[in-house]
Design a protein around this motif. Structure first.
Motif, PDB file in Angstrom:
ATOM      1  N   ALA A 103       0.940  -0.904  -0.062  1.00  0.00           N
ATOM      2  CA  ALA A 103      -0.323  -0.294  -0.007  1.00  0.00           C
ATOM      3  C   ALA A 103       0.978   1.405  -0.405  1.00  0.00           C
ATOM      4  CB  ALA A 103      -0.665  -0.293   1.324  1.00  0.00           C
ATOM      5  N   TYR A 104       2.110   1.316   0.063  1.00  0.00           N
ATOM      6  CA  TYR A 104       2.474   2.717   1.392  1.00  0.00           C
ATOM      7  C   TYR A 104       3.320   2.875  -0.405  1.00  0.00           C
ATOM      8  CZ  TYR A 104       6.131   6.050   2.569  1.00  0.00           C
ATOM      9  OH  TYR A 104       6.907   7.213   3.014  1.00  0.00           O
ATOM     10  N   LEU A 105       4.447   1.644  -0.726  1.00  0.00           N
ATOM     11  CA  LEU A 105       4.520   1.929  -1.604  1.00  0.00           C
ATOM     12  C   LEU A 105       4.357   1.984  -3.509  1.00  0.00           C
ATOM     13  CD1 LEU A 105       8.414  -0.572  -0.874  1.00  0.00           C
ATOM     14  CD2 LEU A 105       7.970   1.639  -0.307  1.00  0.00           C
ATOM     15  N   SER A 106       3.194   1.750  -3.039  1.00  0.00           N
ATOM     16  CA  SER A 106       2.364   1.762  -4.375  1.00  0.00           C
ATOM     17  C   SER A 106       1.984   3.697  -4.511  1.00  0.00           C
ATOM     18  CB  SER A 106       0.992   0.837  -3.994  1.00  0.00           C
ATOM     19  OG  SER A 106       1.317   0.045  -4.514  1.00  0.00           O
ATOM     20  N   ALA A 107       1.628   4.034  -3.401  1.00  0.00           N
ATOM     21  CA  ALA A 107       1.632   5.163  -2.974  1.00  0.00           C
ATOM     22  C   ALA A 107       2.222   6.981  -3.457  1.00  0.00           C
ATOM     23  CB  ALA A 107       0.727   5.676  -1.502  1.00  0.00           C
ATOM     24  N   PHE A 108       3.578   6.209  -2.378  1.00  0.00           N
ATOM     25  CA  PHE A 108       5.157   7.102  -2.874  1.00  0.00           C
ATOM     26  C   PHE A 108       4.762   6.667  -4.317  1.00  0.00           C
ATOM     27  CE2 PHE A 108       9.255   6.436  -4.002  1.00  0.00           C
ATOM     28  CZ  PHE A 108      10.109   7.148  -2.581  1.00  0.00           C
ATOM     29  N   ALA A 109       5.004   5.654  -5.171  1.00  0.00           N
ATOM     30  CA  ALA A 109       5.300   5.105  -6.528  1.00  0.00           C
ATOM     31  C   ALA A 109       3.603   6.241  -6.909  1.00  0.00           C
ATOM     32  CB  ALA A 109       4.965   4.288  -7.148  1.00  0.00           C
ATOM     33  N   ALA A 162       7.049   1.353   8.327  1.00  0.00           N
ATOM     34  CA  ALA A 162       7.785   2.459   9.277  1.00  0.00           C
ATOM     35  C   ALA A 162       8.977   2.479   8.910  1.00  0.00           C
ATOM     36  CB  ALA A 162       7.276   2.456  10.444  1.00  0.00           C
ATOM     37  N   LYS A 163       9.739   1.593   8.539  1.00  0.00           N
ATOM     38  CA  LYS A 163      11.267   1.471   8.314  1.00  0.00           C
ATOM     39  C   LYS A 163      11.501   1.542   7.317  1.00  0.00           C
ATOM     40  CE  LYS A 163      13.563  -2.328   7.377  1.00  0.00           C
ATOM     41  NZ  LYS A 163      13.966  -3.729   7.445  1.00  0.00           N
ATOM     42  N   LYS A 187      13.805   5.351   4.087  1.00  0.00           N
ATOM     43  CA  LYS A 187      14.642   5.323   2.542  1.00  0.00           C
ATOM     44  C   LYS A 187      13.233   5.978   0.851  1.00  0.00           C
ATOM     45  CE  LYS A 187      16.396   1.771  -0.637  1.00  0.00           C
ATOM     46  NZ  LYS A 187      16.838   0.711  -0.904  1.00  0.00           N
ATOM     47  N   PHE A 188      11.901   5.340   1.301  1.00  0.00           N
ATOM     48  CA  PHE A 188      11.083   5.606   0.493  1.00  0.00           C
ATOM     49  C   PHE A 188       9.750   7.224   1.356  1.00  0.00           C
ATOM     50  CE2 PHE A 188      11.781   1.403  -0.666  1.00  0.00           C
ATOM     51  CZ  PHE A 188      12.520   2.000  -1.877  1.00  0.00           C
ATOM     52  N   ASP A 240      15.962  -4.582   2.169  1.00  0.00           N
ATOM     53  CA  ASP A 240      14.699  -4.252   2.571  1.00  0.00           C
ATOM     54  C   ASP A 240      13.615  -4.777   2.800  1.00  0.00           C
ATOM     55  OD1 ASP A 240      17.052  -2.096   2.010  1.00  0.00           O
ATOM     56  OD2 ASP A 240      15.543  -1.284   0.184  1.00  0.00           O
ATOM     57  N   LEU A 241      13.399  -5.808   2.716  1.00  0.00           N
ATOM     58  CA  LEU A 241      12.217  -6.457   3.183  1.00  0.00           C
ATOM     59  C   LEU A 241      12.706  -7.594   4.448  1.00  0.00           C
ATOM     60  CD1 LEU A 241      10.665  -6.906  -0.004  1.00  0.00           C
ATOM     61  CD2 LEU A 241      10.316  -5.771   1.769  1.00  0.00           C
ATOM     62  N   ARG A 242      14.051  -7.905   4.663  1.00  0.00           N
ATOM     63  CA  ARG A 242      14.112  -8.428   5.791  1.00  0.00           C
ATOM     64  C   ARG A 242      13.385  -8.260   7.091  1.00  0.00           C
ATOM     65  NH1 ARG A 242      19.615  -9.435   5.100  1.00  0.00           N
ATOM     66  NH2 ARG A 242      19.242 -10.633   2.556  1.00  0.00           N
ATOM     67  N   SER A 243      13.236  -8.405   7.941  1.00  0.00           N
ATOM     68  CA  SER A 243      12.752  -7.395   9.154  1.00  0.00           C
ATOM     69  C   SER A 243      13.378  -8.494  10.005  1.00  0.00           C
ATOM     70  CB  SER A 243      11.458  -7.105   9.458  1.00  0.00           C
ATOM     71  OG  SER A 243      10.028  -8.014   8.609  1.00  0.00           O
ATOM     72  N   GLU A 244      13.229  -7.757  11.507  1.00  0.00           N
ATOM     73  CA  GLU A 244      14.266  -8.094  13.132  1.00  0.00           C
ATOM     74  C   GLU A 244      12.802  -8.878  13.206  1.00  0.00           C
ATOM     75  OE1 GLU A 244      16.284  -6.966  15.118  1.00  0.00           O
ATOM     76  OE2 GLU A 244      17.041  -7.029  13.402  1.00  0.00           O
ATOM     77  N   PRO A 245      12.663  -9.993  13.685  1.00  0.00           N
ATOM     78  CA  PRO A 245      11.622 -10.813  13.793  1.00  0.00           C
ATOM     79  C   PRO A 245      10.986  -9.730  15.026  1.00  0.00           C
ATOM     80  CG  PRO A 245      13.888 -12.108  15.270  1.00  0.00           C
ATOM     81  CD  PRO A 245      14.358 -10.896  13.565  1.00  0.00           C
ATOM     82  N   ASP A 246      10.030 -10.095  15.391  1.00  0.00           N
ATOM     83  CA  ASP A 246       8.398  -8.650  16.403  1.00  0.00           C
ATOM     84  C   ASP A 246       8.688 -10.009  17.380  1.00  0.00           C
ATOM     85  OD1 ASP A 246       6.388  -7.062  16.444  1.00  0.00           O
ATOM     86  OD2 ASP A 246       6.398  -8.580  17.604  1.00  0.00           O
ATOM     87  N   TYR A 247       8.568  -9.184  18.494  1.00  0.00           N
ATOM     88  CA  TYR A 247       8.982 -10.617  19.886  1.00  0.00           C
ATOM     89  C   TYR A 247       7.051 -10.586  20.049  1.00  0.00           C
ATOM     90  CZ  TYR A 247       8.434 -12.224  24.472  1.00  0.00           C
ATOM     91  OH  TYR A 247       7.748 -12.755  25.312  1.00  0.00           O
ATOM     92  N   GLY A 248       5.975  -9.816  19.834  1.00  0.00           N
ATOM     93  CA  GLY A 248       4.592 -10.485  20.129  1.00  0.00           C
ATOM     94  C   GLY A 248       4.083 -10.951  18.840  1.00  0.00           C
TER      95      GLY A 248
END
Ligand SMILES: [Mn+2]
Length: 335
Positions: A33-39, A66-67, A71-72, A200-208
Motif C-alpha cells: 500500500a505505502y510503496l504503491s502510494a509513494f510511486a 515505517a522502516k 528510504k522512501f 530492505d524487506l527482511r525485518s527483525e523478528p517482532d517478539y509479540g
C-alpha cells in the motif's frame, strides 16, 4: 483487467487543474500500500508538476512500512485533514471500511476519485473510476501499468519502491504471475536493485509476533476432512501471521480468531493446492459470508482473507468451521 485505453486516461483530471491530490492507503498501511502510494505520487507529480500530493495512511503503518518510509520518504497524513482535494487515489484498499475516516471524506469530497487495486472489487460506488486487476499479485503492478500506459519511466528510487512492493506482496515472486515478472524486469532496467530490495524487506523478528505464532501453534486444534487437514487456533493478535504459519507447518486450511477492541478478528489462509482442488474462495465464499452472518466486515483473496464479527471468538470459530464443512463435509477432530 482494466484496459490500456482506460489506464491512459489517468489521472482523469486536466493536469493543469490539479493542485492538490491525496493518495490513500488501507489502514495500518503495509509495504504494498505505502510503496504503491509513494510511486503513484511520483507519477501524479510528473504528469502534473504543479500538484501537491499527500500520502494518507489511516491509523498509521506497520513496523516494516515505517522502516521503508525512511528510504522512501513522503509527506504523510494519518487522520483527517481540512479541505478538499482535486484528486483522490485509493491504492491497495480492498474493503472501503479500511479507509477509516477517509471513507467519509471521499464520500463528501468534490474531487475525482480513483481506486487502484488488485483485490476483488465488491462495491465501487465510492469511486468515479475503478482500475482493478485481480490477476495482479500486488497493487504496485497496477501502478506500474499506469506508468507504462502514460509512457513515464519511473526514476530509480520509484522503481525500487515498486520492486519492493511487488516482492512483498508476491512472497518474493513465489506467486507472481506474468505481469508481475515482466514488471520486475522492467523495473530492474529502470534502476531497481533486487539484492537491496530483498535486504530492505527482511525485518527483525517482532517478539509479540513470535509469541503469538508459538502460542497459536501450542493451542492448535486439528481436523481432518477427507484428505484435507484443517487447523484452527485462538490468539489475541497477529492472527494473519499465525494463520500463514499454520499453513507453513502443513495445514491445507487455517482459521485463526481472536478478540480485540470489542470485536473478533479472523484470518483465513489456504494452500493453492486446496484452492485448485476444493475451489473455496476464502475472501468471497467464507470471509464475506461470515461477516454478513455475524455482523462484521470482511473480504480478501482466494487463499488469504480476513473478517471481523460482533460475536465472541468461540462462537465465531464454531460458525466458521461449520461454514467450511458446508464445502468439505464433516470435520473430524484429530487428537
Ligand atoms: Mn496488496
Amino acid at each position: 483487467m482494466t484496459s490500456d485505453s482506460e489506464l491512459k486516461e489517468f489521472p482523469f483530471v486536466e493536469p493543469a487543474r490539479l493542485r492538490r491530490a491525496a493518495v490513500i492507503c488501507h489502514r495500518n498501511a503495509d509495504a504494498d500500500a505505502y510503496l504503491s502510494a509513494f510511486a503513484a505520487s511520483s507519477l501524479i507529480r510528473s504528469l502534473a508538476p504543479g500538484c501537491e500530493v499527500e500520502v494518507v495512511t489511516p491509523g498509521g503503518m506497520t513496523t516494516l512500512t515505517a522502516k521503508l518510509s525512511v528510504k522512501f520518504p513522503h509527506r504523510t497524513v494519518e487522520g483527517e485533514v481540512d479541505g478538499d482535494y482535486d484528486l483522490y487515489v485509493a491504492v491497495d484498499v480492498g474493503d472501503e471500511e479500511l479507509l477509516n475516516e477517509w471513507k467519509d471524506k471521499l464520500a463528501r469530497g468534490g474531487g475525482f476519485k480513483v481506486l487502484v487495486d488488485h483485490h476483488p472489487l465488491r462495491d465501487g460506488g465510492l469511486y468515479d473510476r475503478v482500475l482493478v486487476d485481480e490477476a495482479a499479485t500486488s497493487a504496485a503492478e497496477v501502478v506500474f501499468s499506469l506508468f507504462e500506459a502514460k509512457g513515464v519511466v519511473p526514476d530509480a528510487l520509484t522503481s525500487q519502491a515498486l520492486l519492493e512492493a511487488i516482492l512483498f506482496d508476491s512472497s518474493h515472486l513465489t506467486i507472481a504471475g506474468g505481469s508481475g515478472l515482466r514488471a520486475v524486469v522492467r523495473l530492474i532496467d529502470s534502476g531497481a536493485d533486487l539484492a537491496s530490495a530483498r535486504r530492505d524487506l527482511r525485518s527483525e523478528p517482532d517478539y509479540g509476533e513470535v509469541l503469538a505464532k508459538l502460542k497459536g501453534a501450542q493451542r492448535v486444534k486439528i481436523y481432518k476432512a477427507g484428505k484435507w487437514v484443517v487447523a484452527s487456533t485462538l490468539v489475541g493478535s497477529f492472527q494473519a501471521h499465525v494463520a500463514r504459519s499454520l499453513v507453513y507447518l502443513g495445514a491445507d486450511f487455517a482459521v485463526v480468531a481472536g478478540e480485540a477492541d470489542g470485536e473478533t478478528r479472523v484470518s483465513l489462509r489456504s494452500t493453492q493446492r486446496f484452492l485448485d482442488s476444493v475451489g473455496i474462495k476464502l475472501g468471497t465464499q467464507i470471509a464475506e459470508e461470515m461477516a454478513r452472518r455475524l455482523g462484521g466486515h470482511g473480504g480478501g483473496h482466494a487463499t488469504a482473507a480476513s473478517f471481523t464479527t460482533g460475536v465472541g471468538e468461540d462462537e465465531t470459530m464454531a460458525a466458521t468451521l461449520a461454514r467450511a464443512s458446508e464445502f468439505l463435509g464433516e470435520l473430524k477432530k484429530v487428537d
